[in-house]
Write a protein that holds these residues in place. Sequence first.
Motif, PDB file in Angstrom:
ATOM      1  N   MET A  68       0.845  -1.196   0.000  1.00 41.34           N
ATOM      2  CA  MET A  68       0.000   0.000   0.000  1.00 41.34           C
ATOM      3  C   MET A  68       0.872   1.234   0.000  1.00 41.34           C
ATOM      4  SD  MET A  68      -2.585   1.302   2.980  1.00 41.34           S
ATOM      5  CE  MET A  68      -3.187   2.993   2.946  1.00 41.34           C
ATOM      6  N   ASN A  69       0.770   2.058  -1.037  1.00 44.53           N
ATOM      7  CA  ASN A  69       1.531   3.301  -1.113  1.00 44.53           C
ATOM      8  C   ASN A  69       0.626   4.423  -1.603  1.00 44.53           C
ATOM      9  OD1 ASN A  69       4.179   3.329  -0.160  1.00 44.53           O
ATOM     10  ND2 ASN A  69       4.883   2.071  -1.851  1.00 44.53           N
ATOM     11  N   PRO A  70       0.127   5.260  -0.691  1.00 42.70           N
ATOM     12  CA  PRO A  70      -0.707   6.373  -1.127  1.00 42.70           C
ATOM     13  C   PRO A  70       0.128   7.402  -1.873  1.00 42.70           C
ATOM     14  CG  PRO A  70      -0.168   6.603   1.191  1.00 42.70           C
ATOM     15  CD  PRO A  70       0.372   5.264   0.753  1.00 42.70           C
ATOM     16  N   PRO A  71      -0.497   8.220  -2.740  1.00 45.68           N
ATOM     17  CA  PRO A  71       0.252   9.311  -3.372  1.00 45.68           C
ATOM     18  C   PRO A  71       0.658  10.325  -2.307  1.00 45.68           C
ATOM     19  CG  PRO A  71      -2.092   9.489  -3.841  1.00 45.68           C
ATOM     20  CD  PRO A  71      -1.901   8.178  -3.149  1.00 45.68           C
ATOM     21  N   ILE A  72       1.929  10.656  -2.263  1.00 45.95           N
ATOM     22  CA  ILE A  72       2.451  11.549  -1.226  1.00 45.95           C
ATOM     23  C   ILE A  72       2.680  12.939  -1.813  1.00 45.95           C
ATOM     24  CG2 ILE A  72       4.363  11.990   0.367  1.00 45.95           C
ATOM     25  CD1 ILE A  72       2.789   9.577   1.216  1.00 45.95           C
ATOM     26  N   ASP A  73       2.132  13.944  -1.147  1.00 48.78           N
ATOM     27  CA  ASP A  73       2.387  15.333  -1.521  1.00 48.78           C
ATOM     28  C   ASP A  73       2.899  16.074  -0.293  1.00 48.78           C
ATOM     29  OD1 ASP A  73       1.406  15.162  -4.208  1.00 48.78           O
ATOM     30  OD2 ASP A  73      -0.627  15.156  -3.391  1.00 48.78           O
ATOM     31  N   ILE A  74       3.861  16.957  -0.512  1.00 46.04           N
ATOM     32  CA  ILE A  74       4.412  17.789   0.550  1.00 46.04           C
ATOM     33  C   ILE A  74       4.150  19.245   0.190  1.00 46.04           C
ATOM     34  CG2 ILE A  74       6.466  18.373   1.903  1.00 46.04           C
ATOM     35  CD1 ILE A  74       5.755  15.416   2.084  1.00 46.04           C
ATOM     36  N   SER A  75       3.642  20.010   1.149  1.00 49.64           N
ATOM     37  CA  SER A  75       3.455  21.442   0.917  1.00 49.64           C
ATOM     38  C   SER A  75       4.051  22.217   2.094  1.00 49.64           C
ATOM     39  CB  SER A  75       1.963  21.780   0.756  1.00 49.64           C
ATOM     40  OG  SER A  75       1.264  21.543   1.962  1.00 49.64           O
ATOM     41  N   GLU A  76       4.333  23.493   1.870  1.00 51.15           N
ATOM     42  CA  GLU A  76       4.845  24.349   2.946  1.00 51.15           C
ATOM     43  C   GLU A  76       4.139  25.686   2.901  1.00 51.15           C
ATOM     44  OE1 GLU A  76       9.076  24.800   3.239  1.00 51.15           O
ATOM     45  OE2 GLU A  76       9.442  22.630   3.088  1.00 51.15           O
ATOM     46  N   GLU A  77       3.809  26.197   4.082  1.00 47.16           N
ATOM     47  CA  GLU A  77       3.171  27.506   4.174  1.00 47.16           C
ATOM     48  C   GLU A  77       3.469  28.105   5.539  1.00 47.16           C
ATOM     49  OE1 GLU A  77      -1.284  29.550   3.943  1.00 47.16           O
ATOM     50  OE2 GLU A  77      -0.991  27.468   3.331  1.00 47.16           O
ATOM     51  N   ALA A  78       3.924  29.338   5.549  1.00 44.57           N
ATOM     52  CA  ALA A  78       4.187  30.090   6.783  1.00 44.57           C
ATOM     53  C   ALA A  78       5.068  29.316   7.762  1.00 44.57           C
ATOM     54  CB  ALA A  78       2.864  30.479   7.451  1.00 44.57           C
ATOM     55  N   GLY A  79       6.099  28.665   7.235  1.00 50.83           N
ATOM     56  CA  GLY A  79       7.056  27.970   8.084  1.00 50.83           C
ATOM     57  C   GLY A  79       6.626  26.603   8.553  1.00 50.83           C
ATOM     58  N   VAL A  80       5.493  26.091   8.017  1.00 50.20           N
ATOM     59  CA  VAL A  80       5.000  24.776   8.410  1.00 50.20           C
ATOM     60  C   VAL A  80       4.987  23.863   7.187  1.00 50.20           C
ATOM     61  CG1 VAL A  80       3.096  23.458   9.398  1.00 50.20           C
ATOM     62  CG2 VAL A  80       3.560  25.778  10.224  1.00 50.20           C
ATOM     63  N   ARG A  81       5.526  22.665   7.346  1.00 51.76           N
ATOM     64  CA  ARG A  81       5.546  21.667   6.275  1.00 51.76           C
ATOM     65  C   ARG A  81       4.413  20.666   6.533  1.00 51.76           C
ATOM     66  NH1 ARG A  81      11.258  19.479   5.693  1.00 51.76           N
ATOM     67  NH2 ARG A  81      11.494  21.521   4.694  1.00 51.76           N
ATOM     68  N   TYR A  82       3.661  20.369   5.460  1.00 52.92           N
ATOM     69  CA  TYR A  82       2.487  19.501   5.575  1.00 52.92           C
ATOM     70  C   TYR A  82       2.638  18.241   4.730  1.00 52.92           C
ATOM     71  CZ  TYR A  82       0.204  23.678   7.494  1.00 52.92           C
ATOM     72  OH  TYR A  82      -0.115  24.784   8.257  1.00 52.92           O
ATOM     73  N   LEU A  83       2.029  17.163   5.225  1.00 53.77           N
ATOM     74  CA  LEU A  83       1.954  15.905   4.484  1.00 53.77           C
ATOM     75  C   LEU A  83       0.519  15.705   4.009  1.00 53.77           C
ATOM     76  CD1 LEU A  83       3.218  13.048   3.745  1.00 53.77           C
ATOM     77  CD2 LEU A  83       2.323  12.278   5.956  1.00 53.77           C
ATOM     78  N   HIS A  84       0.357  15.330   2.730  1.00 54.00           N
ATOM     79  CA  HIS A  84      -0.954  15.033   2.162  1.00 54.00           C
ATOM     80  C   HIS A  84      -0.874  13.688   1.438  1.00 54.00           C
ATOM     81  CE1 HIS A  84      -1.834  19.431   2.501  1.00 54.00           C
ATOM     82  NE2 HIS A  84      -0.574  19.533   2.123  1.00 54.00           N
ATOM     83  N   PHE A  85      -2.007  12.992   1.399  1.00 51.36           N
ATOM     84  CA  PHE A  85      -2.111  11.753   0.627  1.00 51.36           C
ATOM     85  C   PHE A  85      -2.924  12.019  -0.636  1.00 51.36           C
ATOM     86  CE2 PHE A  85      -1.840   8.753   4.577  1.00 51.36           C
ATOM     87  CZ  PHE A  85      -0.510   9.104   4.735  1.00 51.36           C
ATOM     88  N   GLY A  86      -2.358  12.784  -1.555  1.00 53.96           N
ATOM     89  CA  GLY A  86      -3.017  13.016  -2.829  1.00 53.96           C
ATOM     90  C   GLY A  86      -4.292  13.827  -2.738  1.00 53.96           C
ATOM     91  N   SER A  87      -4.436  14.644  -1.686  1.00 57.02           N
ATOM     92  CA  SER A  87      -5.604  15.510  -1.538  1.00 57.02           C
ATOM     93  C   SER A  87      -5.205  16.701  -0.678  1.00 57.02           C
ATOM     94  CB  SER A  87      -6.766  14.765  -0.879  1.00 57.02           C
ATOM     95  OG  SER A  87      -6.497  14.551   0.493  1.00 57.02           O
ATOM     96  N   ASP A  88      -6.146  17.618  -0.460  1.00 56.08           N
ATOM     97  CA  ASP A  88      -5.855  18.776   0.386  1.00 56.08           C
ATOM     98  C   ASP A  88      -5.909  18.436   1.870  1.00 56.08           C
ATOM     99  OD1 ASP A  88      -5.538  20.422  -1.800  1.00 56.08           O
ATOM    100  OD2 ASP A  88      -7.627  21.105  -1.816  1.00 56.08           O
ATOM    101  N   TRP A  89      -6.468  17.255   2.189  1.00 54.78           N
ATOM    102  CA  TRP A  89      -6.617  16.889   3.591  1.00 54.78           C
ATOM    103  C   TRP A  89      -5.237  16.678   4.223  1.00 54.78           C
ATOM    104  CZ3 TRP A  89      -6.990  11.908   6.459  1.00 54.78           C
ATOM    105  CH2 TRP A  89      -7.568  12.096   7.725  1.00 54.78           C
ATOM    106  N   ILE A  90      -4.998  17.335   5.349  1.00 58.80           N
ATOM    107  CA  ILE A  90      -3.685  17.305   6.004  1.00 58.80           C
ATOM    108  C   ILE A  90      -3.528  16.014   6.818  1.00 58.80           C
ATOM    109  CG2 ILE A  90      -2.247  18.400   7.763  1.00 58.80           C
ATOM    110  CD1 ILE A  90      -3.545  21.086   6.880  1.00 58.80           C
ATOM    111  N   GLN A  91      -2.471  15.268   6.510  1.00 56.81           N
ATOM    112  CA  GLN A  91      -2.178  14.028   7.230  1.00 56.81           C
ATOM    113  C   GLN A  91      -1.146  14.229   8.333  1.00 56.81           C
ATOM    114  OE1 GLN A  91      -3.508  11.024   6.846  1.00 56.81           O
ATOM    115  NE2 GLN A  91      -4.638  11.154   4.938  1.00 56.81           N
TER     116      GLN A  91
END
Length: 256
Positions: free
Chosen positions: A1-24
């Motif tokens: 099982m490997n979900p699509p991984i997305d990384i975003s950064e905003e205002a000094g915070v790094r976020y993990l997403h699984f192929g959606s806007d929902w924050i993991q």
Amino acid sequence: MNPPIDISEEAGVRYLHFGSDWIQGAMRIRKPYALELAYTREMMAGLLLRDGLAADGGHWPRKVLIIGLGAASLARFVHHHLPQARIRVVEIAPAVVAAARQFFKLPTEDARFSVHLGCGAQFVLEHDETWDYVLVDGFDRNARAGVLDTEPFHQAVRARLSARGIMAVNLFGRARGYKASLQRIVRAFDDRALAFPSCDSGNVVAFGAAGEPIERSVEELRERARQLKAETGLDLLPTVTRLEAAGELPGGVLRM
């Protein structure tokens, strides 16, 4: 099982997403050992419920099981701030572990910290170990917890808890089946369970206790919260206030 991984950064915070806007998961880059998301802070509220120093002179918790790695927030916090604890993380998706190593400062594996690739429920059933603190935070890209949201799983966790053991589970409070999820925990723990009031994010953290009864006055909870804030920066004073306001402390006492 490997979900699509997305990384975003905003205002000094790094976020993990699984192929959606929902924050993991999230990490403040300049404060990697702090718990950025409110629900992760709440998942550490077990530290309010048991004394940090056990009757035998040892520290609590000594053995921590984390099911669901995400952005490694809980793993980093426990590893950094609870040096007495041995930690095992169980994560089903290799890509999540790789992302945590590359982007979220996953601790190096050693005698004290290890990562097991596989299903959290299967791990609990197949490994005859006891744990002081079990943190369950496993979701797929559609916010579903699957087998981690079943009564047999919660019963299996309870059977693996030590004499002072506590389970904390992240529930998505906006999901239609949230109340049913909570009832499964309540039944599995013979009513020794409590849901903390919903965070701003809509997450609800539920706790189940085994072994020694828990009885904490609101004054004791606040004093322990002040101590934790001084020692680790973790601020659970708002959590105590919300518990009191929600009527979860009848007579000014939390019992589990």
